[in-house]
Write an enzyme that holds these catalytic residues in place. Structure first.
Site, mmCIF file in Angstrom:
data_model
loop_
_atom_site.group_PDB
_atom_site.id
_atom_site.type_symbol
_atom_site.label_atom_id
_atom_site.label_comp_id
_atom_site.label_asym_id
_atom_site.label_seq_id
_atom_site.Cartn_x
_atom_site.Cartn_y
_atom_site.Cartn_z
ATOM 1 N N GLY A 50 0.811 -1.099 -0.115
ATOM 2 C CA GLY A 50 -0.083 -0.025 -0.170
ATOM 3 C C GLY A 50 1.049 1.248 0.022
ATOM 4 C CD GLN A 55 3.239 5.872 2.582
ATOM 5 O OE1 GLN A 55 2.332 5.144 2.038
ATOM 6 N NE2 GLN A 55 4.134 5.157 3.149
ATOM 7 C CB CYS A 97 4.745 2.133 7.511
ATOM 8 S SG CYS A 97 4.358 3.696 6.338
ATOM 9 C CG LEU A 98 6.297 0.931 1.553
ATOM 10 C CD1 LEU A 98 5.808 1.254 0.024
ATOM 11 C CD2 LEU A 98 7.486 0.008 1.456
ATOM 12 C CG HIS A 139 -0.919 1.368 7.112
ATOM 13 N ND1 HIS A 139 -0.297 1.114 8.087
ATOM 14 C CD2 HIS A 139 -0.152 2.289 6.162
ATOM 15 C CE1 HIS A 139 1.162 1.491 7.664
ATOM 16 N NE2 HIS A 139 0.973 2.276 6.765
ATOM 17 C CD GLU A 140 -1.727 2.487 2.415
ATOM 18 O OE1 GLU A 140 -1.020 3.798 2.340
ATOM 19 O OE2 GLU A 140 -0.914 1.654 2.939
ATOM 20 C CG HIS A 143 0.099 6.835 5.157
ATOM 21 N ND1 HIS A 143 1.011 7.284 5.884
ATOM 22 C CD2 HIS A 143 0.400 5.496 5.018
ATOM 23 C CE1 HIS A 143 1.862 6.221 5.962
ATOM 24 N NE2 HIS A 143 1.448 5.008 5.608
HETATM 25 NI NI NI Z 1 2.189 3.326 5.471
#
Ligand code: NI
Length: 169
Positions: A50, A55, A97-98, A139-140, A143
Site C-alpha cells: 500500500g 508518502q 510502513c514504507l 493504514h492508508e 496517511h
Molecule cells: Ni504506511
C-alpha cells in the site's frame, strides 16, 4: 505518446510533510492517472502492499493497494471514506510502513468496515473488505489524515523508532 513510469521518493518518518492532511480530488484527468501509475510503480519497486500520495509528498486523497501474491491486482482508491460497521470487533496485525522501514508493531483496528471511494474515472464505488485488506485500507487512510501506524503505539516506543531512523540517515 509514450511515458515511462517514474519511481518517486518515499518520505520517511519523522518527516513533517507526512503530517499534512490531504485534500479531496475533484478532477479525474490524465494527471491523476500518471500519479497513480507512478505510485503503483513506486510501491511495487519496494515490494509494498500500500502507498498513499502523502508518502510521496502529494497531498491529494489518493492511495494504491495491492495485496495479491502476484502483484497484479491493483486497487486505486480516490477520496476514500471508511465506515466502521461494528466498533466492538477488532483484530491485531503486525503492521509495517514504507515510511517507517524495518519496524513492525502490533496494531489493533476494526475488522468490520465498509470502504466508499471513487475510481480513476470518478465513479463512486463501495466494498466490504475482509482480512488483510481491512488493515491496509485503514493504514492508508491514516496517511491521508497525516497519521502513521506509530501513532497507535506508546510514545516511548515511537521515540525509540524515531531515534533509530534518524541515526540511520
Ligand atoms: Ni504506511
Amino acid at each position: 505518446r509514450i511515458r515511462i513510469m517514474a519511481i518517486r521518493k518515499i518520505l520517511k518518518f519523522p518527516d513533517q510533510d507526512l503530517r499534512t492532511k490531504a485534500e479531496n480530488t475533484a478532477v479525474f484527468d490524465d494527471e491523476l492517472k500518471i500519479l497513480t501509475d507512478d505510485m503503483l510503480e513506486t510501491m511495487y519497486s519496494v515490494n509494498g502492499i500500500g502507498l498513499a500520495a502523502t508518502q510521496i509528498g502529494i497531498h491529494k486523497r489518493v492511495a494504491v493497494i495491492d495485496i495479491s501474491p502476484e502483484k497484479n491486482e491493483p486497487l486505486i482508491i480516490i477520496n476514500p471514506e471508511v465506515e466502521i460497521l461494528d466498533a466492538t470487533k477488532k483484530e491485531d496485525y503486525d503492521e509495517g510502513c514504507l515510511s517507517v522501514p524495518g519496524f513492525f508493531e502490533t496494531i489493533s483496528r476494526p475488522s468490520e468496515i465498509k470502504l466508499i471511494y471513487k475510481n480513476l474515472e470518478g465513479s463512486q464505488k463501495e466494498i466490504k473488505p475482509e482480512g488483510l485488506l481491512t488493515k491496509v485500507i485503514q493504514h492508508e487512510l491514516d496517511h491521508l489524515n497525516g497519521r502513521l501506524f506509530v501513532d497507535h503505539i506508546s510514545q516511548l516506543k515511537r521515540r525509540r523508532i524515531r531515534n533509530k531512523i534518524v541515526k540511520q540517515k
